[in-house]
Scaffold this motif. Sequence first.
Motif, short mmCIF file in Angstrom:
data_model
loop_
_atom_site.label_atom_id
_atom_site.label_comp_id
_atom_site.label_asym_id
_atom_site.label_seq_id
_atom_site.Cartn_x
_atom_site.Cartn_y
_atom_site.Cartn_z
N LYS A 6 0.88 -1.16 0.00
CA LYS A 6 0.00 0.00 0.00
C LYS A 6 0.92 1.21 0.00
O LYS A 6 1.08 1.91 1.00
CB LYS A 6 -0.93 -0.01 1.21
CG LYS A 6 -2.02 1.02 1.11
CD LYS A 6 -3.17 0.70 2.02
CE LYS A 6 -4.30 1.65 1.69
NZ LYS A 6 -5.55 1.23 2.26
N ILE A 7 1.60 1.39 -1.12
CA ILE A 7 2.62 2.42 -1.25
C ILE A 7 1.97 3.80 -1.16
O ILE A 7 0.98 4.09 -1.84
CB ILE A 7 3.41 2.27 -2.57
CG1 ILE A 7 4.01 0.84 -2.69
CG2 ILE A 7 4.49 3.34 -2.69
CD1 ILE A 7 4.97 0.46 -1.60
N ALA A 8 2.53 4.63 -0.31
CA ALA A 8 1.99 5.96 -0.01
C ALA A 8 2.35 6.96 -1.11
O ALA A 8 3.08 7.93 -0.89
CB ALA A 8 2.49 6.43 1.35
N THR A 61 0.71 -9.81 9.14
CA THR A 61 0.53 -8.91 8.02
C THR A 61 1.46 -7.71 8.14
O THR A 61 1.60 -7.12 9.21
CB THR A 61 -0.93 -8.41 7.92
OG1 THR A 61 -1.79 -9.54 7.83
CG2 THR A 61 -1.14 -7.51 6.72
N VAL A 62 2.09 -7.36 7.01
CA VAL A 62 2.94 -6.17 6.92
C VAL A 62 2.35 -5.29 5.82
O VAL A 62 2.16 -5.75 4.70
CB VAL A 62 4.39 -6.55 6.52
CG1 VAL A 62 5.24 -5.30 6.32
CG2 VAL A 62 5.01 -7.50 7.53
N TYR A 63 2.03 -4.06 6.16
CA TYR A 63 1.63 -3.09 5.15
C TYR A 63 2.88 -2.34 4.73
O TYR A 63 3.47 -1.62 5.54
CB TYR A 63 0.56 -2.13 5.68
CG TYR A 63 -0.82 -2.70 5.62
CD1 TYR A 63 -1.65 -2.43 4.54
CD2 TYR A 63 -1.29 -3.54 6.62
CE1 TYR A 63 -2.93 -2.97 4.46
CE2 TYR A 63 -2.56 -4.10 6.55
CZ TYR A 63 -3.37 -3.81 5.47
OH TYR A 63 -4.62 -4.35 5.39
N GLN A 64 3.31 -2.54 3.50
CA GLN A 64 4.48 -1.85 2.97
C GLN A 64 4.02 -0.52 2.41
O GLN A 64 3.22 -0.46 1.48
CB GLN A 64 5.17 -2.67 1.89
CG GLN A 64 6.42 -1.99 1.36
CD GLN A 64 7.08 -2.79 0.24
OE1 GLN A 64 6.65 -3.87 -0.14
NE2 GLN A 64 8.16 -2.23 -0.30
N THR A 65 4.54 0.59 2.98
CA THR A 65 4.08 1.92 2.60
C THR A 65 5.07 2.68 1.72
O THR A 65 4.71 3.71 1.15
CB THR A 65 3.76 2.75 3.86
OG1 THR A 65 4.88 2.70 4.74
CG2 THR A 65 2.54 2.19 4.58
N LEU A 66 6.30 2.20 1.64
CA LEU A 66 7.31 2.76 0.73
C LEU A 66 8.10 1.60 0.13
O LEU A 66 8.25 0.56 0.78
CB LEU A 66 8.30 3.66 1.47
CG LEU A 66 7.83 5.01 2.00
CD1 LEU A 66 8.93 5.66 2.84
CD2 LEU A 66 7.41 5.92 0.86
N PRO A 67 8.64 1.77 -1.08
CA PRO A 67 9.59 0.77 -1.57
C PRO A 67 10.74 0.68 -0.56
O PRO A 67 11.14 1.68 0.04
CB PRO A 67 10.06 1.36 -2.90
CG PRO A 67 8.94 2.27 -3.33
CD PRO A 67 8.41 2.85 -2.05
N TRP A 68 11.27 -0.52 -0.35
CA TRP A 68 12.29 -0.71 0.69
C TRP A 68 13.51 0.17 0.50
O TRP A 68 14.14 0.58 1.48
CB TRP A 68 12.70 -2.19 0.76
CG TRP A 68 11.59 -3.14 1.04
CD1 TRP A 68 11.23 -4.21 0.26
CD2 TRP A 68 10.68 -3.15 2.15
NE1 TRP A 68 10.15 -4.87 0.82
CE2 TRP A 68 9.79 -4.25 1.99
CE3 TRP A 68 10.52 -2.34 3.27
CZ2 TRP A 68 8.78 -4.55 2.89
CZ3 TRP A 68 9.51 -2.64 4.18
CH2 TRP A 68 8.66 -3.73 4.00
N ASN A 69 13.87 0.50 -0.74
CA ASN A 69 15.07 1.31 -0.98
C ASN A 69 14.75 2.80 -1.14
O ASN A 69 15.59 3.58 -1.56
CB ASN A 69 15.82 0.81 -2.21
CG ASN A 69 15.05 1.05 -3.50
OD1 ASN A 69 13.84 1.26 -3.50
ND2 ASN A 69 15.77 0.99 -4.61
#
Length: 158
Positions: A6-8, A61-69
């Motif tokens: 869920k990229i911000a 559950t992990v909500y990923q809000t930015l690309p890791w890099n």
Amino acid sequence: MKIVQKIATGSACYRAGAKITVKGLMLHSVGCNQPRAEVFANFWMTSTDVCCHGVLQADGTVYQTLPWNHRGWHCGDAGNNTHIGVEMTEPSQIHYTSGANFTCSDRNAAIEQVKGTYNTAVELFAYLCKEYNLDPLKDGVIVSHNEGYKRGIASGHK
């Protein structure tokens, strides 16, 4: 572990577009009684202030809000340039009274939620260490926000 992207994209942090070379992982706590990661992911969709890379909850559950890099705005200092920042949700049974002081309406339920969130963090950090060839036993690779502050790479909390 289930990663929900869920990229911000609406946040100022994402739009800044800065990238990092990942050298470590920084664990944060959301600081309020909210066990649902999606609540924070939704907020960061349009935030102009801060944004971390992901938010964890007890069910894996992990909500990923930015690309890791991507350069997150999670620690208020140089750690933003080197560390992936991840927030752990907190039990709904705790109620902050002042600062870090709180009461708890159901200790056993709160403990279970914390254990679940911790296990999600361990699984995510193992994945990220493998992904970015990080040695989790090396000093400074995995730090809390407070440890980052003591190292001079994160702001302090009162």
